[in-house]
Design a protein around this motif. Sequence first.
Motif, PDB file in Angstrom:
ATOM      1  N   PRO A  79    -103.481 133.877 -18.594  1.00  0.00           N
ATOM      2  CA  PRO A  79    -104.285 134.648 -19.543  1.00  0.00           C
ATOM      3  C   PRO A  79    -104.648 133.841 -20.787  1.00  0.00           C
ATOM      4  N   TYR A  80    -105.792 134.181 -21.373  1.00  0.00           N
ATOM      5  CA  TYR A  80    -106.278 133.465 -22.550  1.00  0.00           C
ATOM      6  C   TYR A  80    -105.379 133.701 -23.756  1.00  0.00           C
ATOM      7  N   GLY A 133    -113.021 120.563  -7.032  1.00  0.00           N
ATOM      8  CA  GLY A 133    -112.930 121.641  -7.999  1.00  0.00           C
ATOM      9  C   GLY A 133    -112.452 122.925  -7.361  1.00  0.00           C
ATOM     10  N   ILE A 134    -112.183 123.933  -8.181  1.00  0.00           N
ATOM     11  CA  ILE A 134    -111.574 125.156  -7.655  1.00  0.00           C
ATOM     12  C   ILE A 134    -112.470 125.864  -6.649  1.00  0.00           C
ATOM     13  N   LEU A 135    -113.794 125.685  -6.757  1.00  0.00           N
ATOM     14  CA  LEU A 135    -114.693 126.362  -5.821  1.00  0.00           C
ATOM     15  C   LEU A 135    -114.592 125.787  -4.413  1.00  0.00           C
ATOM     16  N   SER A 136    -114.011 124.591  -4.283  1.00  0.00           N
ATOM     17  CA  SER A 136    -113.887 123.969  -2.958  1.00  0.00           C
ATOM     18  C   SER A 136    -112.554 124.271  -2.291  1.00  0.00           C
ATOM     19  N   SER A 148    -104.657 121.789 -16.822  1.00  0.00           N
ATOM     20  CA  SER A 148    -105.577 122.535 -17.667  1.00  0.00           C
ATOM     21  C   SER A 148    -106.857 122.822 -16.900  1.00  0.00           C
ATOM     22  N   GLY A 149    -107.687 123.683 -17.467  1.00  0.00           N
ATOM     23  CA  GLY A 149    -108.992 123.941 -16.871  1.00  0.00           C
ATOM     24  C   GLY A 149    -109.030 125.197 -16.019  1.00  0.00           C
ATOM     25  N   MET A 150    -110.010 125.238 -15.114  1.00  0.00           N
ATOM     26  CA  MET A 150    -110.302 126.444 -14.353  1.00  0.00           C
ATOM     27  C   MET A 150    -109.264 126.767 -13.280  1.00  0.00           C
ATOM     28  N   ALA A 151    -108.311 125.877 -13.056  1.00  0.00           N
ATOM     29  CA  ALA A 151    -107.213 126.200 -12.139  1.00  0.00           C
ATOM     30  C   ALA A 151    -106.406 127.381 -12.653  1.00  0.00           C
ATOM     31  N   GLY A 152    -106.506 127.670 -13.949  1.00  0.00           N
ATOM     32  CA  GLY A 152    -105.809 128.816 -14.525  1.00  0.00           C
ATOM     33  C   GLY A 152    -106.660 130.058 -14.638  1.00  0.00           C
ATOM     34  N   SER A 153    -107.848 130.049 -14.041  1.00  0.00           N
ATOM     35  CA  SER A 153    -108.743 131.201 -14.098  1.00  0.00           C
ATOM     36  C   SER A 153    -108.421 132.200 -12.994  1.00  0.00           C
ATOM     37  N   GLN A 154    -109.158 133.308 -12.978  1.00  0.00           N
ATOM     38  CA  GLN A 154    -108.951 134.323 -11.946  1.00  0.00           C
ATOM     39  C   GLN A 154    -109.247 133.775 -10.556  1.00  0.00           C
ATOM     40  N   GLN A 155    -110.125 132.771 -10.467  1.00  0.00           N
ATOM     41  CA  GLN A 155    -110.463 132.161  -9.179  1.00  0.00           C
ATOM     42  C   GLN A 155    -109.610 130.941  -8.874  1.00  0.00           C
ATOM     43  N   GLY A 156    -108.621 130.664  -9.732  1.00  0.00           N
ATOM     44  CA  GLY A 156    -107.842 129.448  -9.598  1.00  0.00           C
ATOM     45  C   GLY A 156    -106.524 129.648  -8.875  1.00  0.00           C
ATOM     46  N   TRP A 157    -105.590 128.748  -9.161  1.00  0.00           N
ATOM     47  CA  TRP A 157    -104.282 128.739  -8.494  1.00  0.00           C
ATOM     48  C   TRP A 157    -103.499 129.994  -8.872  1.00  0.00           C
ATOM     49  N   ARG A 212    -111.773 127.052 -21.271  1.00  0.00           N
ATOM     50  CA  ARG A 212    -110.623 126.573 -20.497  1.00  0.00           C
ATOM     51  C   ARG A 212    -110.767 125.068 -20.328  1.00  0.00           C
ATOM     52  N   GLY A 213    -109.853 124.332 -20.887  1.00  0.00           N
ATOM     53  CA  GLY A 213    -109.852 122.878 -20.789  1.00  0.00           C
ATOM     54  C   GLY A 213    -110.321 122.194 -22.053  1.00  0.00           C
TER      55      GLY A 213
END
Length: 296
Positions: free
Chosen positions: A77-78, A33-36, A64-73, A118-119
């Motif tokens: 934007p939403y 996951g993105i946290l790793s 899709s998913g959290m890879a598009g978040s501020q902590q992601g790749w 997200r997702g």
Amino acid sequence: MHLVAVDWGTSSLRGALLDETGEVLREQSHPRGILSIPPGGFADVFESLFAEWMRPEGTRCIISGMAGSQQGWIEAPYCACPAGLDEVARSIIDIQPGRIALLPGLRDEHSGVPDVMRGEEVQIFGAMALTGLRDGLFVLPGTHNKWARAKGGRVEGFRTFMTGEFYALLSQHSILARTLDADAPLDEAAFLQGVTQTHNREGLLHNAFGARTLALFNRMPKSQLSSYLSGLLIGEELRTQSLQTTSEVVLIGSAALTQRYALALGAAGVLTRTLGAEATWAGLHALANTQGRRTS
């Protein structure tokens, strides 16, 4: 032409190789996951996992998913509700144009407070594609449960409930953890007893304490208490919904969680149908096709 469909969440990553009709050719899942992922490491992780699938000319990937978040790749934007395939496709962010793209999530607002997903929006679009439904109520159980209403193939709005996270907190980190077994299998009778208990309208903060006193006075064995607590939480969630005019709900998620929601909704006289991972792949395929039509 093949599509690499990726659902990249907070704690895990899933991928599927789809043909042009959306049929799943291969699947893989990893605890990446993105946290790793270290800063700047998303491209390397992606290539290490999907390079073989991406090798044929013309293959593209949609994530899709959290890879598009501020902590992601890269932040995508939403997209504001109401939103359907066209609106989401217009907001897709290219990482490598023509090769890798990221989906936005959805944003809604209630009483001045924003809500996001997200997702899950991908799963909803996939459920529409698989069932043929364009209107209705879609429920996605998880750590943060989503209740989304669709009309005309668009997500009109949604609400998030932290039911799964509250269950983990109460069953593992509260006084209730001393009297219940959080890993015990589902006991349907105890679960439905918890759902029914919420009808007293005395609120979760009071009813949850009953999981302690039922054990204190030997009214319920330890093996049933976790199911009772789960019923209290899900029952409280259902109590906030307007289900009087709802004849059917589409549940999307793992078998273990959707089973509980099907039981609770069934007790309220609401029919359900259930979908799993196939909704994600169908949704990503539908969005990829929508984007393709827009760019062709």
